[in-house]
Design a protein around this motif. Sequence first.
Motif, PDB file in Angstrom:
ATOM      1  N   VAL A 117     -43.243  92.743  67.355  1.00  0.00           N
ATOM      2  CA  VAL A 117     -44.931  93.201  67.006  1.00  0.00           C
ATOM      3  C   VAL A 117     -46.481  93.069  66.870  1.00  0.00           C
ATOM      4  O   VAL A 117     -46.933  93.137  66.867  1.00  0.00           O
ATOM      5  CB  VAL A 117     -44.989  92.822  64.934  1.00  0.00           C
ATOM      6  CG1 VAL A 117     -43.225  93.674  65.020  1.00  0.00           C
ATOM      7  CG2 VAL A 117     -45.192  91.266  64.895  1.00  0.00           C
ATOM      8  N   GLU A 123     -40.402  98.524  66.440  1.00  0.00           N
ATOM      9  CA  GLU A 123     -41.409  97.777  65.674  1.00  0.00           C
ATOM     10  C   GLU A 123     -42.541  98.824  65.598  1.00  0.00           C
ATOM     11  O   GLU A 123     -43.027  99.485  66.769  1.00  0.00           O
ATOM     12  CB  GLU A 123     -41.910  96.424  66.405  1.00  0.00           C
ATOM     13  CG  GLU A 123     -40.802  95.373  66.852  1.00  0.00           C
ATOM     14  CD  GLU A 123     -40.189  94.632  64.923  1.00  0.00           C
ATOM     15  OE1 GLU A 123     -40.425  94.994  63.946  1.00  0.00           O
ATOM     16  OE2 GLU A 123     -39.316  93.483  65.802  1.00  0.00           O
ATOM     17  N   GLY A 124     -42.903  98.366  64.313  1.00  0.00           N
ATOM     18  CA  GLY A 124     -44.397  99.077  63.783  1.00  0.00           C
ATOM     19  C   GLY A 124     -44.125 100.538  63.961  1.00  0.00           C
ATOM     20  O   GLY A 124     -43.437 101.411  64.057  1.00  0.00           O
TER      21      GLY A 124
END
Length: 427
Positions: free
Chosen positions: A120, A178-179
């Motif tokens: 992240v 992620e994200g």
Amino acid sequence: MTHKALLLVASLAASLPLGAQAQTPDVDAELAALANDPRMAEAASVIAAQHDQRLQDLVTLTEIPAPPFEENERAEALAAMMRETGFGPVEIDEAGNVVARRVGAVGNRSVAVVAHIDTVFPAGTDVTVTVEGNRYTAPGIGDNTRGAIMLLELATAIAEAGITTDADLLLIGNVGEEGLGDLSGMRHLYREGADHPDSMIAIDGGEPQRLVTGAIGSNRYRVTYRGAGGHSWGDFGAGNPHHAAARAIALFDERVWPVTQEGDRSSYNIGRMGGGTSVNSIPFESWFEVDMRSGNPERLAALDEVFQETMQAGLTAENSQIAGGAPLTMEIEAIGQRPAGRGDTEWPLVRRAIAVLRDDGIEPQISASSTDANIPISLGVPAITISRCGSGGGAHSPDEYWIDDEDVVPCTVRGLEIVLLEAGLTD
């Protein structure tokens, strides 16, 4: 694909009859046969013997930054390490996933084991590893660099023990989990027309008893209100984007809260917001980001409907009282959509994982989460997420740590057992 189409696909996939396979395996008999196979004992010994080397590799990989969309350097390093295991041919695909393949004896199906290699943390983050005894501290060291290391452990054990499986085996270090990566690596593997894996085992999360069999879906948006801006005194009465955003957020919170109190668990959150130039200026834009989640596609769709309505209502309310100037405008941009799915505890893959854990005295904690397994689960493809082994904490923080505890080797062996049961150990 449009937003409504994505919701429809997720909803239809969740309604499909899951867990239907040609045969219902005798999992206990499979597990007993695996335990008595000398290759399994040899593979377990290999996992123990390589432990110190993999700790060094953990430090090496962790200290290579890998934000979403910038995983190339780490992917190259992992691919080089994977080639050294002798597991099989290794390539980096069009999406950036590191894919190692070991051809099966039968080859009529494939089993993938995946661990995301992104973290992240943005570019520029200090990812230097600090080692104190058996505690390793650095951003992203547990989530999910340790998962990538587990792929190497499995690859070496399988190669050195001379293990052949009925199904093709794929070990994949995938990108974009992620994200705003929005599961890009998994979406590529399961894209329309692809020869995708027939079942998937994701490595993510620390607790050995945690077994993810369901997919928590999420819809994420960036909402932006725009106007001409102006002076807070001289242009007073002009449309104010911040005011429109505040109205919309208040309406959303008021109307969506009751929706979350019904049916399967769901949630919503305004995570980031910004805009404006000074305290005495009417902003020319105001933006915020919204995250909505549920494991039930219908509940997620219900949240989304309220969101869409209240964003427009906030705009309308602000525009209805401006004293002059052009009306405000609004843009809703989708920045992430993870499909939801319930999975099926009667999938042979799930039953095999449960049997392995219980055989080692661990009672599985069946759960739903947001992981790489979301994509296959939402499509009705058997998939689970298992522990990356070892304990730790502080995930997604600069002080994230991973502990090399006494269960790391036994836990990794359990992971190998799940993989071999699903892929079928060739006689």
